[in-house]
Design an enzyme around this catalytic site. Structure first.
Site, short mmCIF file in Angstrom:
data_model
loop_
_atom_site.label_atom_id
_atom_site.label_comp_id
_atom_site.label_asym_id
_atom_site.label_seq_id
_atom_site.Cartn_x
_atom_site.Cartn_y
_atom_site.Cartn_z
N ASP A 17 -14.87 29.78 20.04
CA ASP A 17 -14.24 30.57 18.51
C ASP A 17 -15.52 31.82 18.70
OD1 ASP A 17 -12.33 30.86 16.56
OD2 ASP A 17 -13.30 29.71 15.67
N GLN A 25 -15.48 31.74 6.81
CA GLN A 25 -13.85 29.94 5.96
C GLN A 25 -15.05 29.40 5.09
OE1 GLN A 25 -11.55 28.98 4.49
NE2 GLN A 25 -9.81 28.59 6.06
N LYS A 56 -14.29 40.33 18.17
CA LYS A 56 -13.52 41.40 16.82
C LYS A 56 -15.36 42.01 16.62
CE LYS A 56 -13.19 37.23 15.26
NZ LYS A 56 -12.06 36.87 13.46
N TYR A 69 -15.29 31.42 11.60
CA TYR A 69 -15.00 29.61 11.28
C TYR A 69 -16.21 28.85 11.61
CZ TYR A 69 -10.46 31.86 10.69
OH TYR A 69 -10.00 32.72 10.19
N GLU A 74 -13.26 37.35 -4.39
CA GLU A 74 -12.09 37.04 -3.67
C GLU A 74 -10.79 37.01 -5.02
OE1 GLU A 74 -11.16 35.97 0.13
OE2 GLU A 74 -9.89 34.93 -0.62
N HIS A 99 -7.43 42.77 2.10
CA HIS A 99 -6.90 42.55 3.36
C HIS A 99 -5.15 42.63 4.41
CE1 HIS A 99 -8.60 38.31 2.21
NE2 HIS A 99 -9.36 39.37 1.76
#
Length: 311
Positions: free
Chosen positions: A167, A185, A174, A154, A25, A85
């Site tokens: 979460d 993360q 999604k 996460y 990244e 992104h």
């Protein structure tokens, strides 16, 4: 699941990692000097034949143009696929569609779809919300083009989530909306990642959940970021780096060693791939790639430190 993988297990798994998918990244540069430095970083990292580069976008869709330009430049320079992104907050639906179309037209077919952080600019923050959650953005992208869509996960829950279980349910939404993988993360405790995989499996999630790996060569900076984002800081890392100030020249070596051990444990807990946050630097990420067996073609041509002078 065992509390700690055994040394033998780590060794056995680590020897089988050369084909483990690897992504780097980077973030768009803001100055000509930073752009030249990033170009150097990307060409060094391309020696490891990564499966992709990913290019970030700022809060509220800031540096959106920079994300597009950097993504195209990196893909053309290296021939490596790019995951761009794309954040929802701060951008209208028309702007999101326009951005998605521009990516697709340039051959950028991988998107990391994010709700994003609220924009800092008051005018941007006052704009109507296009998609209040990443689920809506994923569905819109899936309907527009045949993107390979990745989302965020996460392991220690999003700061705005009520519970980790809630979460994980949102992560499943999604994925059900059209995403095919998730990038985590970063975590500093691999056991947290292992437990998160178990929780995702229990919720019926079968998509790859890829851990984010943060190089630890700047421990003070990484620790502050971990505390700010709610990531658990293992005491052993504090002990490991406790005396680094007395010998700063050892920081890169200690950081690489700690990152490599962290990576080994993530692999032992079942990481299906690795996503390295490079911070636009190449040395430690490239060392990690070499350590897991990547051929790193061209390493022999890289600059080497001058030999010590006699006397």
């Amino acid at each position: 699941m065992t509390d700690q993988p055994t040394h033998a297990l780590l060794k056995d798994l680590f020897e089988d990692t050369p084909n483990l998918p690897l992504g780097f990244e980077i973030f768009p540069p803001r100055t000509p000097a930073a752009r030249a430095a990033l170009r150097d970083t990307v060409m060094h990292l391309a020696a490891a034949a990564p499966d992709h580069f990913s290019v970030t976008m700022g809060a509220g869709g800031t540096i959106r143009t920079g994300t597009h330009e950097t993504s195209v430049e990196v893909m053309r320079a290296t021939g490596t696929p790019v995951i761009a992104h794309l954040t929802a907050l701060g951008l209208s639906r028309a702007e999101i569609d326009e951005t998605a179309d521009a990516f697709w037209a340039e051959g950028i077919h991988g998107i990391l779809a994010l709700r994003g952080d609220a924009p800092q600019d008051p005018a941007a923050a006052a704009r109507p919300v296009s998609y209040p959650h990443a689920t809506g953005l994923v569905a819109a992208l899936r309907a527009r083009h045949d993107f390979h869509i990745t989302v965020a996960a996460y392991p220690e829950k999003h700061p705005e989530a009520g519970t980790l279980e809630e979460d994980v349910d949102h992560l499943k939404e999604k994925l059900d909306a059209g995403a095919s993988a998730a990038i985590c993360q970063f975590v500093l405790n691999p056991e947290v990642y292992g437990r998160f995989l178990d929780l995702c499996a229990a919720r019926g999630i079968t998509a790859p959940i890829v851990p984010g790996v943060m190089p630890l060569d700047d421990w003070s900076r990484v620790r502050k970021f971990a505390v700010r984002t709610g990531a658990t800081v293992p005491p052993w890392l504090d002990r490991f780096f406790a005396h680094m100030d007395a010998a700063p020249e050892l920081a890169p070596l200690l950081g690489t060693a700690a990152t490599l051990e962290h990576l080994r444990r993530l692999v032992a807990y079942g990481a299906p791939a690795l996503h390295v946050y490079t911070l636009n630097r190449w040395a430690v990420p490239l060392a990690l790639a070499r350590a897991i067996g990547r051929p790193c073609d061209g390493l022999a041509d890289l600059p080497r430190p001058a030999p010590p002078q006699a006397g």
